[in-house]
Write a protein that holds these residues in place. Structure first.
Motif, PDB file in Angstrom:
ATOM      1  N   SER A 193       9.366  -3.414   9.664  1.00 17.29           N
ATOM      2  CA  SER A 193       8.887  -4.230   8.547  1.00 17.29           C
ATOM      3  C   SER A 193       7.759  -3.501   7.833  1.00 17.29           C
ATOM      4  O   SER A 193       6.748  -3.159   8.442  1.00 17.29           O
ATOM      5  CB  SER A 193       8.379  -5.579   9.057  1.00 17.29           C
ATOM      6  OG  SER A 193       7.792  -6.309   7.991  1.00 17.29           O
ATOM      7  N   PRO A 194       7.881  -3.255   6.519  1.00 14.73           N
ATOM      8  CA  PRO A 194       6.843  -2.517   5.813  1.00 14.73           C
ATOM      9  C   PRO A 194       5.631  -3.360   5.446  1.00 14.73           C
ATOM     10  O   PRO A 194       4.594  -2.817   5.062  1.00 14.73           O
ATOM     11  CB  PRO A 194       7.561  -2.024   4.551  1.00 14.73           C
ATOM     12  CG  PRO A 194       8.609  -3.054   4.298  1.00 14.73           C
ATOM     13  CD  PRO A 194       9.044  -3.533   5.662  1.00 14.73           C
ATOM     14  N   THR A 233       9.597   3.639  -2.272  1.00 15.85           N
ATOM     15  CA  THR A 233      10.520   4.442  -1.473  1.00 15.85           C
ATOM     16  C   THR A 233      10.042   4.528  -0.028  1.00 15.85           C
ATOM     17  O   THR A 233      10.826   4.369   0.917  1.00 15.85           O
ATOM     18  CB  THR A 233      10.663   5.851  -2.071  1.00 15.85           C
ATOM     19  OG1 THR A 233      11.220   5.743  -3.391  1.00 15.85           O
ATOM     20  CG2 THR A 233      11.572   6.720  -1.223  1.00 15.85           C
ATOM     21  N   LEU A 234       8.745   4.777   0.159  1.00 15.85           N
ATOM     22  CA  LEU A 234       8.206   4.852   1.518  1.00 15.85           C
ATOM     23  C   LEU A 234       8.428   3.543   2.276  1.00 15.85           C
ATOM     24  O   LEU A 234       8.859   3.538   3.434  1.00 15.85           O
ATOM     25  CB  LEU A 234       6.714   5.171   1.470  1.00 15.85           C
ATOM     26  CG  LEU A 234       6.317   6.614   1.186  1.00 15.85           C
ATOM     27  CD1 LEU A 234       4.810   6.707   0.959  1.00 15.85           C
ATOM     28  CD2 LEU A 234       6.729   7.518   2.342  1.00 15.85           C
ATOM     29  N   ALA A 235       8.120   2.428   1.621  1.00 17.20           N
ATOM     30  CA  ALA A 235       8.233   1.132   2.292  1.00 17.20           C
ATOM     31  C   ALA A 235       9.678   0.820   2.662  1.00 17.20           C
ATOM     32  O   ALA A 235       9.963   0.365   3.778  1.00 17.20           O
ATOM     33  CB  ALA A 235       7.666   0.036   1.393  1.00 17.20           C
ATOM     34  N   LEU A 236      10.605   1.073   1.749  1.00 13.99           N
ATOM     35  CA  LEU A 236      12.002   0.749   2.031  1.00 13.99           C
ATOM     36  C   LEU A 236      12.641   1.759   2.973  1.00 13.99           C
ATOM     37  O   LEU A 236      13.595   1.427   3.685  1.00 13.99           O
ATOM     38  CB  LEU A 236      12.783   0.617   0.728  1.00 13.99           C
ATOM     39  CG  LEU A 236      12.348  -0.587  -0.127  1.00 13.99           C
ATOM     40  CD1 LEU A 236      13.126  -0.653  -1.427  1.00 13.99           C
ATOM     41  CD2 LEU A 236      12.512  -1.893   0.663  1.00 13.99           C
ATOM     42  N   ASN A 237      12.124   2.977   3.000  1.00 15.01           N
ATOM     43  CA  ASN A 237      12.567   3.916   4.038  1.00 15.01           C
ATOM     44  C   ASN A 237      12.261   3.359   5.427  1.00 15.01           C
ATOM     45  O   ASN A 237      13.073   3.441   6.348  1.00 15.01           O
ATOM     46  CB  ASN A 237      11.884   5.269   3.866  1.00 15.01           C
ATOM     47  CG  ASN A 237      12.487   6.100   2.749  1.00 15.01           C
ATOM     48  OD1 ASN A 237      13.476   5.710   2.130  1.00 15.01           O
ATOM     49  ND2 ASN A 237      11.899   7.243   2.489  1.00 15.01           N
ATOM     50  N   PRO A 287       2.011   1.733   7.657  1.00 17.72           N
ATOM     51  CA  PRO A 287       0.608   2.078   7.441  1.00 17.72           C
ATOM     52  C   PRO A 287      -0.093   0.992   6.643  1.00 17.72           C
ATOM     53  O   PRO A 287       0.533   0.037   6.173  1.00 17.72           O
ATOM     54  CB  PRO A 287       0.705   3.369   6.619  1.00 17.72           C
ATOM     55  CG  PRO A 287       1.949   3.174   5.810  1.00 17.72           C
ATOM     56  CD  PRO A 287       2.904   2.440   6.713  1.00 17.72           C
ATOM     57  N   VAL A 288      -1.384   1.143   6.479  1.00 11.02           N
ATOM     58  CA  VAL A 288      -2.117   0.341   5.488  1.00 11.02           C
ATOM     59  C   VAL A 288      -1.731   0.906   4.126  1.00 11.02           C
ATOM     60  O   VAL A 288      -1.796   2.118   3.893  1.00 11.02           O
ATOM     61  CB  VAL A 288      -3.639   0.449   5.699  1.00 11.02           C
ATOM     62  CG1 VAL A 288      -4.381  -0.295   4.592  1.00 11.02           C
ATOM     63  CG2 VAL A 288      -4.022  -0.083   7.074  1.00 11.02           C
ATOM     64  N   TRP A 289      -1.309   0.024   3.224  1.00  9.69           N
ATOM     65  CA  TRP A 289      -0.895   0.464   1.890  1.00  9.69           C
ATOM     66  C   TRP A 289      -2.033   0.255   0.899  1.00  9.69           C
ATOM     67  O   TRP A 289      -2.676  -0.790   0.896  1.00  9.69           O
ATOM     68  CB  TRP A 289       0.307  -0.326   1.398  1.00  9.69           C
ATOM     69  CG  TRP A 289       1.507  -0.306   2.279  1.00  9.69           C
ATOM     70  CD1 TRP A 289       1.921  -1.316   3.111  1.00  9.69           C
ATOM     71  CD2 TRP A 289       2.464   0.739   2.423  1.00  9.69           C
ATOM     72  NE1 TRP A 289       3.074  -0.956   3.759  1.00  9.69           N
ATOM     73  CE2 TRP A 289       3.435   0.300   3.360  1.00  9.69           C
ATOM     74  CE3 TRP A 289       2.600   2.010   1.849  1.00  9.69           C
ATOM     75  CZ2 TRP A 289       4.524   1.085   3.728  1.00  9.69           C
ATOM     76  CZ3 TRP A 289       3.690   2.787   2.220  1.00  9.69           C
ATOM     77  CH2 TRP A 289       4.633   2.333   3.145  1.00  9.69           C
ATOM     78  N   MET A 290      -2.264   1.234   0.043  1.00  9.73           N
ATOM     79  CA  MET A 290      -3.236   1.066  -1.045  1.00  9.73           C
ATOM     80  C   MET A 290      -2.581   1.502  -2.355  1.00  9.73           C
ATOM     81  O   MET A 290      -2.166   2.645  -2.517  1.00  9.73           O
ATOM     82  CB  MET A 290      -4.494   1.901  -0.784  1.00  9.73           C
ATOM     83  CG  MET A 290      -5.717   1.404  -1.564  1.00  9.73           C
ATOM     84  SD  MET A 290      -5.691   1.704  -3.352  1.00  9.73           S
ATOM     85  CE  MET A 290      -5.935   3.478  -3.395  1.00  9.73           C
TER      86      MET A 290
END
Length: 566
Positions: free
Chosen positions: A297-298, A286-290, A32-35
């Motif tokens: 690729s996060p 956690t979300l990104a590494l999941n 997703p777009v991360w903020m």
């Protein structure tokens, strides 16, 4: 005290009527777009909010990790926040590919102050919010639905009008119906549609609709149903970006975020390590590494997660729990013997060019800058596999299986009273147990010779301080040495022999030989190991023979006159 019938006080959450829900059959295919809201939502949750210096340090870390949208403050809430926003803009500290975000309530004077703070920026997201749930409408504000809608739309219109007065700044609007997760779906859609109309949202000028679980009230699947319902029913879906802002009141914020992505969300707001008010915001790491462990690729780089963790702790004053996913000091650590054995075997089988497939390790610690030193740690719950792993990885000693069993008993004795043992402590115990034993038998030197088809040895040893020169013949140096010891009434037989080379890189010198001898007494009983290390393999083997004799003697609590009873 807890009630015996909590149903009389607490009502279960009413589920969404969505019988044809689609999200359970979807998979996440891209990030997703991360903020990051660490500098705003995370900061306001601290015992002691960050000063400008610490906020600046954390801002640089967020940029380095790869966040492209960062909420940097609530400029109308305090002079400190206002000044920090101005410092970022006037000091040209914002990278060209990063968009800052600022928060504002739906109040005239706060909106005006917020727009003053962002003058001179290149691109800014102005994050507008007001609460929409029945409890807030009726209890906190005493407002009807129409008034809530009017408050939100008039604020959006005011921001749009002020944006025209600073044409050099690209203003994007984000709207949050605060307490969305507790708001009736029909009304949540009504207020969101009204704001998107007031803003004039189009596919080219999208509105960010942030749908927060301000308080996590139900299971993650219910939040996913709410998101999918909005995704399917918004009037201008192609003109809005659906954003999630899950909190963690029920401890399922990460799951809610992942299911929300399946349900149609495009963007996620949260904090590093789940910092935030009450139980915290969703943990973006956690979300990104999941995602990363699923081969996706996060877009965020946690190659040195330890550095990110230390910066976070220093800037926020908050400790990271040792069991925190991916970043905790103990998350890649196995104390259990069965776990250690499985991990050790997994590392032995893992090929460098193959897909990652290790027991108990969903991610390669090396990918996020963690080393393997802490993967296996030894305490009273540990088994032979963990001890063997630490000796092999730290010192290159790959023990035979039966020696692993034997030495693990020695380690167990130590850990039962002394707690955890480090790799170096285990090495010291191994050396003391096998390599430094010189009583009652002490090796001095040896000389090899040949006699016909036999291998001969002249072995010089001290037995309780008395020097003896012994001679023996056999089918090799080890057999000859064992026969030489029989002249001193030391009757041992070599049941098994293994040798290996210890890598030079571990010791800063040429590779050395390590020999393992399993001995039994003259009756073929009482197995015991000896270990020897030397530059020469024959010398290492003889040292291993002497080590085994001494170890057996010490195990029996024997004196030198007991040696023939080996």
């Amino acid at each position: 005290m807890m009630l015996s019938e909590p149903g009389k006080k607490y009502c279960p959450f009413t589920p969404i009527n969505l019988p044809d829900r689609r999200w359970p059959n979807r998979t996440i295919t891209h990030a997703p777009v991360w903020m990051s809201t660490d500098l705003r939502d995370g900061n306001q949750a601290l015992f002691e909010p960050m000063d400008g210096e610490r906020k600046m340090r954390l801002f640089r870390t967020l940029c380095a990790v790869g966040f492209k949208e960062i909420e940097v403050g609530f400029p109308a809430a305090s002079q400190t926040d206002f000044d920090f926003v101005r410092h970022l803009i006037e000091g040209a500290h914002i990278p060209p590919d990063v968009t800052i975000e600022v928060l504002t309530q739906a109040r005239e004077e706060i909106i005006v102050r917020t727009m003053e703070a962002v003058r001179g920026a290149r691109r800014v997201i102005v994050h507008l919010y007001n609460a929409t749930s029945p409890t807030f409408r009726e209890v906190v504000f005493g407002m009807e639905k129409e008034e809530i809608v009017r408050l939100a739309t008039s604020a959006a219109g005011r921001i749009r009008a002020l944006a025209r007065t600073i044409p050099d700044v690209e203003i994007m609007l984000e709207y949050s119906p605060e307490t969305f997760s507790a708001t009736e779906p029909d009304f949540a859609r009504e207020v969101c549609d009204a704001v998107s109309a007031a803003w004039g949202a189009t596919p080219a000028n999208k509105l960010i609709l942030n749908l927060p679980a301000t308080v996590e009230l139900a299971t993650p699947n219910v939040y996913a149903d709410q998101i999918e319902w909005m995704d399917r029913n918004l009037a201008r879906r192609d003109s809005v970006t659906i954003s999630l802002h899950p909190h963690n009141d029920r401890g399922t914020g990460v799951a809610a975020a992942e299911l929300g992505l399946l349900a149609g969300a495009d963007r996620i707001e949260g904090c590093l390590f789940g910092n935030g008010e009450r139980t915290g915001n969703v943990d973006l790491i956690t979300l990104a590494l999941n995602l990363y462990t699923q081969g996706i690729s996060p877009g965020l780089d946690f190659s040195d997660i330890n550095a990110v963790a230390r910066t976070f702790e220093q800037c926020t004053g908050l400790p990271i729990h040792p069991r925190h996913p991916y970043a905790g000091d103990l998350v890649f650590t196995a104390f259990s013997g069965s776990h250690q054995d499985a991990i050790r075997k997994g590392f032995a089988a893992q090929r460098a060019d193959a897909s990652w497939n290790l027991p108990y390790l969903p991610i390669d610690p090396a990918d996020i800058g963690r080393n393997y030193d802490s993967v296996i740690r030894v305490n009273s719950q540990s088994g032979k596999g963990g001890v063997a792993w630490l000796l092999e990885t730290a010192h290159g000693i790959a023990m035979p299986r039966r020696l692993q069993v034997e030495f693990s008993r020695e380690v167990q004795k130590m850990t039962e009273t002394g707690g955890e043992m480090s790799a170096e402590a285990i090495w010291r115990l191994f050396s003391r147990t096998y390599l430094e034993t010189d009583r009652p038998l002490h090796y001095v030197e040896h000389h090899l010779f040949e006699r016909g088809q036999a291998q001969g040895i002249r072995l010089v040893v001290d037995i309780d301080g008395e020097r003896r020169a012994l001679e023996g013949e056999g089918n090799g140096p080890i057999d000859a040495a064992a026969r030489a010891l029989q002249h001193a009434e030391i009757d041992v037989q070599v049941r098994s022999f293994e040798e290996q080379s210890i890598s030079a890189s571990r010791h800063g010198a040429d590779a050395r030989a390590c020999a393992f001898l399993e001995l039994v007494d003259g009756r073929g009983t009482g197995e015991c190991y000896g270990v020897g290390i030397d530059d020469n393999i024959v010398t290492a083997s003889i040292r291993a023979l002497v080590s085994g004799v001494n170890r057996r003697s010490m195990n029996r609590g024997a004196k030198s006159e007991d040696l023939p009873c080996l």
